[in-house]
Motif scaffolding. Structure first.
Motif, PDB file in Angstrom:
ATOM      1  N   LEU A 100       0.867  -1.167  -0.055  1.00  0.00           N
ATOM      2  CA  LEU A 100       0.007  -0.031  -0.048  1.00  0.00           C
ATOM      3  C   LEU A 100       0.899   1.349  -0.058  1.00  0.00           C
ATOM      4  CD1 LEU A 100      -2.862  -0.683   2.221  1.00  0.00           C
ATOM      5  CD2 LEU A 100      -2.939  -1.017  -0.165  1.00  0.00           C
ATOM      6  N   ASN A 103      -0.251   5.117  -3.684  1.00  0.00           N
ATOM      7  CA  ASN A 103      -1.276   5.714  -3.329  1.00  0.00           C
ATOM      8  C   ASN A 103      -2.515   5.387  -3.855  1.00  0.00           C
ATOM      9  OD1 ASN A 103      -2.554   8.071  -2.183  1.00  0.00           O
ATOM     10  ND2 ASN A 103      -2.108   9.533  -3.502  1.00  0.00           N
ATOM     11  N   MET A 104      -2.840   4.944  -5.032  1.00  0.00           N
ATOM     12  CA  MET A 104      -3.788   4.463  -5.871  1.00  0.00           C
ATOM     13  C   MET A 104      -4.344   3.242  -5.154  1.00  0.00           C
ATOM     14  SD  MET A 104      -5.786   4.883  -8.745  1.00  0.00           S
ATOM     15  CE  MET A 104      -6.477   3.894  -9.839  1.00  0.00           C
ATOM     16  N   TYR A 106      -3.525   2.134  -2.029  1.00  0.00           N
ATOM     17  CA  TYR A 106      -4.023   2.791  -0.742  1.00  0.00           C
ATOM     18  C   TYR A 106      -5.329   3.232  -0.748  1.00  0.00           C
ATOM     19  CZ  TYR A 106      -4.344   5.333   3.537  1.00  0.00           C
ATOM     20  OH  TYR A 106      -4.718   5.787   5.026  1.00  0.00           O
ATOM     21  N   ARG A 107      -5.776   4.022  -1.755  1.00  0.00           N
ATOM     22  CA  ARG A 107      -7.147   4.590  -1.756  1.00  0.00           C
ATOM     23  C   ARG A 107      -8.243   3.496  -1.874  1.00  0.00           C
ATOM     24  NH1 ARG A 107      -7.759  10.127  -1.815  1.00  0.00           N
ATOM     25  NH2 ARG A 107      -5.943  11.269  -2.056  1.00  0.00           N
ATOM     26  N   ILE A 108      -8.103   2.520  -2.954  1.00  0.00           N
ATOM     27  CA  ILE A 108      -8.852   1.407  -3.095  1.00  0.00           C
ATOM     28  C   ILE A 108      -8.954   0.628  -1.865  1.00  0.00           C
ATOM     29  CG2 ILE A 108      -9.319  -0.768  -4.312  1.00  0.00           C
ATOM     30  CD1 ILE A 108      -7.328   0.653  -6.719  1.00  0.00           C
ATOM     31  N   LEU A 110      -8.737   1.489   1.253  1.00  0.00           N
ATOM     32  CA  LEU A 110      -9.305   2.285   2.308  1.00  0.00           C
ATOM     33  C   LEU A 110     -10.980   2.282   1.762  1.00  0.00           C
ATOM     34  CD1 LEU A 110      -9.074   4.378   4.428  1.00  0.00           C
ATOM     35  CD2 LEU A 110      -9.149   6.067   2.943  1.00  0.00           C
ATOM     36  N   TYR A 111     -11.217   2.339   0.726  1.00  0.00           N
ATOM     37  CA  TYR A 111     -12.668   2.403   0.015  1.00  0.00           C
ATOM     38  C   TYR A 111     -13.177   1.112   0.480  1.00  0.00           C
ATOM     39  CZ  TYR A 111     -11.626   6.886  -1.823  1.00  0.00           C
ATOM     40  OH  TYR A 111     -11.376   8.267  -2.003  1.00  0.00           O
TER      41      TYR A 111
END
Length: 131
Positions: A100, A103-104, A106-108, A110-111
C-alpha cells in the motif's frame, strides 16, 4: 434440539465451501441467505491471506513467514475459523503495508475497508454477525 444450519456437513472444507456456494447461487435458503455468503467471504479472505503469505516469503523475516503459513494452513481445518485465524497474521499486515505504498492501491483498500466496516456494522446491529 439441534439447530439445522444449511451447508453444514461433516465432510472436507472444499465440500463445505461448494455446498455454500451452491446455496448462495441458487438462493436455496432465502431465510438464511447470509450464512453461505459469510462462509464464502471467509474463504475469499483465506485465499487473499494465502497469496500474501506466499508473497511474505520474500520480504519480512523467514521465521515470520513460516509462522504465518503454518497458522494459515491450520485455519483451513475449520471454515468458520478462517476469519479468526487470518486476522492475527501480522506478517500479512506487514506485506499489506509494503503493497500500500502506492497511493492508488491505498485509496482502493481504504474504500473497500470502509465499505466492509459499514456492512459488518449493519449486520452486527441486526444480530446477523456477532464476531
Amino acid at each position: 434440539a439441534a439447530q439445522y444450519v444449511p451447508g453444514r456437513v461433516g465432510s472436507s472444507p472444499f465440500q463445505y465451501i461448494l455446498t455454500n456456494l451452491n446455496a448462495l447461487l441458487t438462493a436455496k435458503y432465502m431465510t438464511t441467505m447470509f450464512y453461505p455468503a459469510l462462509i464464502l467471504s471467509y474463504f475469499i479472505l483465506f485465499i487473499i491471506a494465502f497469496i500474501l503469505c506466499v508473497y511474505s516469503w520474500q520480504h519480512p523475516r523467514i521465521s515470520y513467514s513460516v509462522w504465518a503459513t503454518l497458522t494459515l494452513l491450520a485455519s483451513f481445518a475449520r471454515v468458520e475459523s478462517m476469519g479468526r485465524y487470518t486476522s492475527v497474521l501480522f506478517p500479512v499486515f506487514i506485506v499489506i503495508a509494503l503493497i500500500l505504498k502506492n497511493n492508488m492501491l491505498y485509496r482502493i483498500f481504504l474504500y473497500i475497508g470502509v465499505l466492509m466496516l459499514c456492512v459488518f456494522t449493519i449486520l452486527f446491529n441486526h444480530f446477523y454477525w456477532v464476531a
